[in-house]
Enzyme design. Structure first.
Site, PDB file in Angstrom:
ATOM      1  N   SER A  34       0.826  -1.395   0.072  1.00  0.00           N
ATOM      2  CA  SER A  34      -0.132  -0.101  -0.047  1.00  0.00           C
ATOM      3  C   SER A  34       0.893   1.172  -0.018  1.00  0.00           C
ATOM      4  O   SER A  34       0.286   2.323  -0.306  1.00  0.00           O
ATOM      5  CB  SER A  34      -1.148   0.026   1.066  1.00  0.00           C
ATOM      6  OG  SER A  34      -0.301  -0.091   2.278  1.00  0.00           O
ATOM      7  N   ASP A 326      -4.076   8.145   7.340  1.00  0.00           N
ATOM      8  CA  ASP A 326      -4.824   7.375   8.485  1.00  0.00           C
ATOM      9  C   ASP A 326      -3.821   6.880   8.929  1.00  0.00           C
ATOM     10  O   ASP A 326      -2.648   7.087   9.230  1.00  0.00           O
ATOM     11  CB  ASP A 326      -5.471   6.477   7.402  1.00  0.00           C
ATOM     12  CG  ASP A 326      -4.375   5.211   6.599  1.00  0.00           C
ATOM     13  OD1 ASP A 326      -3.404   5.248   7.123  1.00  0.00           O
ATOM     14  OD2 ASP A 326      -5.317   4.837   5.651  1.00  0.00           O
ATOM     15  N   HIS A 329      -0.515   5.175   6.921  1.00  0.00           N
ATOM     16  CA  HIS A 329      -0.188   5.666   5.696  1.00  0.00           C
ATOM     17  C   HIS A 329       0.098   7.146   6.222  1.00  0.00           C
ATOM     18  O   HIS A 329      -0.900   7.878   6.746  1.00  0.00           O
ATOM     19  CB  HIS A 329      -0.997   5.445   4.668  1.00  0.00           C
ATOM     20  CG  HIS A 329      -1.455   3.921   4.333  1.00  0.00           C
ATOM     21  ND1 HIS A 329      -2.653   3.324   4.636  1.00  0.00           N
ATOM     22  CD2 HIS A 329      -0.454   2.919   3.765  1.00  0.00           C
ATOM     23  CE1 HIS A 329      -2.546   2.256   4.451  1.00  0.00           C
ATOM     24  NE2 HIS A 329      -1.392   1.941   4.185  1.00  0.00           N
TER      25      HIS A 329
END
Length: 351
Positions: A34, A326, A329
């Site tokens: 990610s 978040d 991240h």
């Protein structure tokens, strides 16, 4: 219709010839998790997605693309830094085709790792599947630009490889299987072996210029700080996790040295984000941030993906004041600072 279409086709091919003829790096090709996924998870059956607001609210057009940030992620900034497009599209995104992928493509899948069992946790693409898509891409590229030009793009492209965090946080420290098989040091050695096999595989497929990204200070992610707090260890970072990240990075650096000696024509650099990221977290005001302990989205303590939704009243209004978007991240601003650092200190030799 033909009169409109053919000039555009000609111009797109002319543009491709210009960039592949003039640029030292004609394309950015991305593998990983990610930290670098541009939206491949949108097209697979997994709960680990971010193709909805407020994700992407600061991306071009305010569009949620599946990037796990409020805006751009490191490959986008690195692509721009090499004079290419200011974003790298996801291979599975139906909005794009081989004409777009010729100058850069992302095969990454949020939630994956070097260890295939890591990708099983949230049903995402394992690394071997990313490589299968890369092989498919090569076939399409040869059909689009011809054998010789495709070979040039494949060998001169810069390959960004970024994963490993999920192997520890999502797999080793969360599920019992790997812990019962390996000590944490043994698991690091196991992962290094998998990383070596992966690099040798894409080398065998023509890749030559690579950036292998190290782990961030993963004990300082807001999710880990929250867990630390609820386990009664205070509000600080999980120092044990940070130590593992440092140990693993030493091993990755050793792997880079080994591969550069062993494989003819390869150029691998170790792009280590750990220290610059830790500096940002420890002294956020020096980098123009107000908040580093919690994230912008929702309460900023544990939310990610679907728990970070548009309707949550706690989400911050200005993400540029936050180090994290978040609980797992970074914000676009953090991504840019780290990308600029890596471009200047690690990837400059490819410019």
């Amino acid at each position: 219709m033909e009169c409109v279409y053919l000039p555009w086709l000609f111009l797109s091919q002319l543009f491709l010839l210009i960039i592949t003829g003039a640029a030292k790096v004609p394309a950015i090709i991305v593998f990983g998790d990610s930290s670098v996924d541009a939206g491949n998870n949108n097209q697979i059956l997994t709960v680990l997605r971010s193709n909805f607001r407020p994700y992407g609210r600061d991306f071009f057009g305010g569009k949620p693309t599946g990037r796990f940030s409020n805006g751009r992620i490191p490959p986008d900034f690195i692509s721009e830094g090499f004079g290419l497009r200011p974003f790298v599209p996801a291979y599975l995104d139906p909005m794009y085709s081989i004409s777009d992928f010729a100058a850069g493509v992302c095969f990454a899948s949020a939630g994956t790792g070097y260890d295939n069992s890591t990708s099983d946790v949230l049903n995402v693409l394992p690394v071997w599947k990313e490589v299968e898509y890369y092989k498919d891409y090569q076939k399409k590229l040869k059909a689009y630009v011809g054998e010789e030009k495709a070979k040039f793009i494949i060998s001169e492209a810069l390959y960004l490889i970024s994963m490993g965090t999920n192997d520890f946080l999502e797999n080793y420290y969360t599920l019992p299987n790997r812990q019962s098989q390996y000590s944490v040091d043994q698991y690091q050695v196991f992962l290094i072996g998998l990383a070596e096999n992966f690099i040798k595989e894409i080398y065998g497929l023509g890749a030559r210029k690579m950036s292998l990204t190290g782990l961030p200070p993963m004990g300082c992610l807001p999710l880990e700080r929250t867990t630390n707090f609820f386990n009664g260890f205070g509000q600080g970072c999980n120092d044990g996790y940070n130590t593992v990240a440092l140990q693993f990075n030493v091993k990755l650096s050793g792997l880079v040295h080994k591969l550069n000696k062993e494989l003819p024509g390869i150029r691998v650099v170790f792009s280590d984000p750990y220290n610059i990221f830790l500096q940002i977290i420890k002294k956020p005001s020096l980098f123009g941030f107000d908040v580093a302990a919690v994230a912008c989205c929702s309460t900023g303590m544990f939310e990610m993906g679907y728990t970070c939704d548009q309707l949550n009243p706690f989400t911050c209004s200005d993400a540029s004041k936050y180090v994290f978007w978040d609980s797992f991240h970074p914000t676009e601003k953090t991504n840019k600072i780290i990308s600029d650092y890596v471009l200047k200190n690690r990837l400059h030799q490819f410019l």
